[in-house]
Design a protein around this motif. Sequence first.
Motif: not given
Lengths: 216, 180
Positions: A132, A136-137, A139-140, A169-170, A172-173, A176-177, A185
């Motif tokens: 990621t 996205r990263r 967010v994770l 967008a968060a 989506t992140a 796809t964790n 998540c």
Amino acid sequence: MTDKREERDREHDLEQLTASLRGAADPAPAEWERIRHELTTRATAQGLVDVAFERHDSPLGPLLIAATTDGLVRLGLPSEDEDEILDELARRISARVLLTPRESLTRARRQLDEYFDGGRREFDVALDWRLTTGFRREVLRATAQIPYGRTASYAQVATRAGRPKAARAAGTALATNPLPILVPCHRVLRTGGALGDYRGGTQAKARLLSLEGGTG
Amino acid sequence: MARDRPASRTGEEPAATRLPPFERVVERHGPTVLRFCAARVGADRAEDCFQETMLSALRAYDTLRDAGATRSWLLSIAARKAIDAHRARAGAPEPVGDPAILDAPSHDAAPDRRLAGAALWASVRELPAKQREAVALRFAGELTHREIAEAMQISEAAARRNVFEGVSRLRALVAEDDAR
């Protein structure tokens, strides 16, 4: 007539011969398992395994966990297709993917068991974030900070990742964790407390939350 | 017209990204490689040949250009390992078959056929080099004549001839044994 018969006999001989050759040397399953295990042990010792993975039973169903030498890189939930996960690992990291134990996997499996038994509230394992990138990263990473038993909204996580307006967008992140459960998540809900989506299905999400006592 | 197209290859993915996870190679082709090794060097040395083949393959996996040719690629490595094993033991008698792999209890084939198979493979190892190579690739490795040609770096016609002559001579060897 005799020629034809001889020819038939010869063909029959040949068939028998080739059938015997073909039937000769298949390993018995237990023997094959031992030989396979020996192979993966040697491959690991020689540093030839870029991604090691194992299957692990959990109350949610069978999980797949994969690790590079840097740490855990992927956790597959029961709802996911194992072949697709392995293909993705081969494509994005390295095709040298093997089913084999590794210390980090053993450690993670033990901690997962403890977590599902209710005795563990935090995972103490190295994570490899390479699947990621970018926002996205972020967010994770923000999600990884949400404590056991607590929840946050998509908007809150987006804010903590530095983009307050990027709640979608968060989402989506989180969808796809690559490391669900370990990066929790499932602790991110819709504003107002609705469950929201989960890669492993909303049932799994509800189950994890009730295990943690977060939904009361 | 096709030839007026710009000569761009940007659409091509690097070969490495197309390879399946090696785990699947082991699952799909491992037993064939082991069978081939048993055929070529005898069951008691088959595992060494297998392990060396698979470790070499894993080491060189990203040099494999065509994932569709994985089995013949593996067997060409195994064929080299088998030759190495023979060289290493030059002069030592060829072993005849060992229960560990050939006679394992849960084997599908009927026991008598299995024994016949083990003895037969010992006879295969008495064939001239190219014939035994071709026969092993054909019947233990289950390669096509074309794949055998690639693995042995000979023509397809020569591959076909070596298989045919190998099996014919094998039949004569078996007939001799039966006559004894």
